[in-house]
Design an enzyme around this catalytic site. Structure first.
Site, PDB file in Angstrom:
ATOM      1  N   CYS B 116      45.370  44.391  43.351  1.00 43.88           N
ATOM      2  CA  CYS B 116      44.324  44.956  42.498  1.00 43.88           C
ATOM      3  C   CYS B 116      43.690  43.942  41.540  1.00 43.88           C
ATOM      4  O   CYS B 116      42.634  44.207  40.975  1.00 43.88           O
ATOM      5  CB  CYS B 116      44.910  46.137  41.735  1.00 43.88           C
ATOM      6  SG  CYS B 116      45.820  47.230  42.852  1.00 43.88           S
ATOM      7  N   HIS B 262      40.017  48.235  37.583  1.00 38.98           N
ATOM      8  CA  HIS B 262      40.527  48.571  38.911  1.00 38.98           C
ATOM      9  C   HIS B 262      40.689  50.088  38.978  1.00 38.98           C
ATOM     10  O   HIS B 262      41.260  50.698  38.078  1.00 38.98           O
ATOM     11  CB  HIS B 262      41.863  47.873  39.156  1.00 38.98           C
ATOM     12  CG  HIS B 262      42.655  48.510  40.246  1.00 38.98           C
ATOM     13  ND1 HIS B 262      42.142  48.648  41.514  1.00 38.98           N
ATOM     14  CD2 HIS B 262      43.876  49.088  40.261  1.00 38.98           C
ATOM     15  CE1 HIS B 262      43.033  49.280  42.258  1.00 38.98           C
ATOM     16  NE2 HIS B 262      44.089  49.559  41.527  1.00 38.98           N
ATOM     17  N   ASN B 292      41.916  54.786  45.742  1.00 38.48           N
ATOM     18  CA  ASN B 292      42.255  53.459  45.215  1.00 38.48           C
ATOM     19  C   ASN B 292      42.226  52.480  46.384  1.00 38.48           C
ATOM     20  O   ASN B 292      43.081  52.526  47.259  1.00 38.48           O
ATOM     21  CB  ASN B 292      43.642  53.548  44.578  1.00 38.48           C
ATOM     22  CG  ASN B 292      44.204  52.201  44.139  1.00 38.48           C
ATOM     23  OD1 ASN B 292      43.763  51.147  44.576  1.00 38.48           O
ATOM     24  ND2 ASN B 292      45.211  52.245  43.285  1.00 38.48           N
TER      25      ASN B 292
END
Lengths: 72, 342
Positions: B116, B262, B292
């Site tokens: 990330c 993120h 995500n």
């Protein structure tokens, strides 16, 4: 935040009756409970910790001891 | 005039197959569609098909980018590819992508393994290559298919992660003022947390430290995530990183036009937003339709913000990536526009 307020917040997070959260009451951690308490500790008390320390808290008193002098 | 690196364009590609909350509830009847959305801020995720990889998604994102920015492939002199789901342990995915895109054989191409925090790291590397005169146009690809690592029975990760790839063009511009379009940066690493987000048997160590210690029913070849500790890690590191970034940039929180974190999940981001006292209208949430997407999440959020008119030319954006490693990185990015010619 006072000890009473902390216990009330804890009761909301754990979906419990605050009156039942006596110092000796046992804490059963699930992910929702852990996330909620981490959020409470960080957001309200500016206390960042390792989650293992939280998982080691078996009772309400263990948690209060860990939070210690962050409470009024 | 000073030569600086600037992000001039961004594009992304998501695989066709969609996994909705409705699909998940059919497998986990204890949950409801609304409850999943309330907890994660995610309605659906895109999932790569069997045989479809980060390389394939990255190629599509890169093609879109080159087309839209009218950049001929032969002008690219560096290809930076971030993934944790490479086609092979070797050769590097970036080498295969060079051939597929028809980039010149004089191109510098390499993979880097970050999650990330990868996009912010990629910007730093591209800036370094450009501002030291080693490259003029860098193609930065962040491509991820975590679905390949997920255990079908692991609810905690299947609700969150989605596959996707993004491509950004970072190029040299002549800047009339002394303000760098990318930077400053702050970085952070805490490898003591490596076991909290891991695929144990994904590398040369084999099962490694998981041998005999994996909980019942856990497969060593599937992603393990200690979600609560990851959340605790972000509370320890992200606010500090943001404050350090602002101090380094000589900026106040109010001077930042947009915050693009993120896109981990909405619960975590909402906590961080409140903790840092960032106004809602300056804080981007872009995970509802794609989940995500690890290192692709920040550029996807940038592109969605551009398309929605939220991100405007000349804006100063704080980018913050954090996760697996643990690794985190933050930077100020000025979007090209008035005063920042591209």
């Amino acid at each position: 935040m006072t000890k009473q307020e902390f216990v009330e917040e804890l009761a909301t997070i754990l979906n419990e009756d605050a009156a039942k959260l006596t110092p000796g009451a046992e804490l059963g951690w699930d992910s929702t409970g852990l996330l909620g308490v981490i959020s409470l500790l960080d957001g309200e008390l500016e206390m960042q910790l390792d989650v293992d320390r939280l998982r080691e808290c078996k009772t309400v008193q263990d948690l209060l001891t860990m939070v210690g002098d962050k409470l009024e | 005039m000073k030569r600086f690196a600037s992000v001039t364009s961004v594009a992304y590609h998501l695989p066709e197959t969609i996994l909705t909350n409705e699909d998940l509830v059919r497998e986990y009847p204890d949950w409801t569609v609304e409850k999943i959305f309330d907890k994660t801020g995610i309605r659906q995720r895109h999932v790569a098909a069997e045989g479809e990889t980060a390389l394939d998604l990255g190629e599509k994102a890169a093609r879109k980018l080159l087309e839209r920015s009218a950049c001929p492939p032969d002008q690219i002199d560096a290809l930076l590819l971030c993934t944790q789901t490479p086609d092979y342990a070797l050769p590097p995915t970036a080498c295969i992508l060079q051939a597929r895109l028809g980039l010149p054989t004089t191109v510098a191409a390499f993979d880097f393994n970050l999650g990330c925090s990868g996009f912010v790291y990629g910007l730093s590397i591209a800036k370094g290559l450009i501002e030291t005169g080693q490259a003029k146009k860098c193609l930065l690809v962040t491509a991820e298919t975590y679905s390949k690592w997920l255990d079908a029975n692991d609810w905690s990760v299947r609700t969150i992660f989605g596959d996707g790839a993004a491509a950004a063009l970072v190029e040299r511009i002549d800047c009339p003022d002394e303000r760098e379009p990318i930077g400053p940066f702050v970085f952070g690493t805490d490898g003591s947390g490596f076991k909290r987000l891991i695929v144990h048997s994904s590398g040369a160590r084999g099962i490694g430290e998981a041998k005999g210690s994996l909980p019942e029913g856990r497969r060593p070849d599937r992603l393990f995530m200690d979600g609560a500790e990851i959340f605790a890690f972000t509370t320890r590191s992200v606010p500090q990183a943001v404050n350090a970034l602002l101090a380094k940039a000589g900026m106040t929180l109010e001077q930042v036009d947009l915050f693009v974190f993120h896109q981990a999940n909405a619960y975590m981001l909402e906590h961080l937003r409140k903790r840092l006292k960032i106004p809602q209208e300056k804080f981007v949430l872009a995970m509802a339709e794609c989940g995500n997407t690890v290192s692709a999440s920040i550029p996807i959020a940038l592109k969605d913000s551009l398309d929605a008119g939220v991100l405007k030319p000349g804006m100063r954006i704080a980018l913050v990536g954090f996760g697996v490693g643990y690794s985190w990185a933050a930077a100020i990015l000025t979007w090209p526009g008035p005063g920042v010619p591209s």
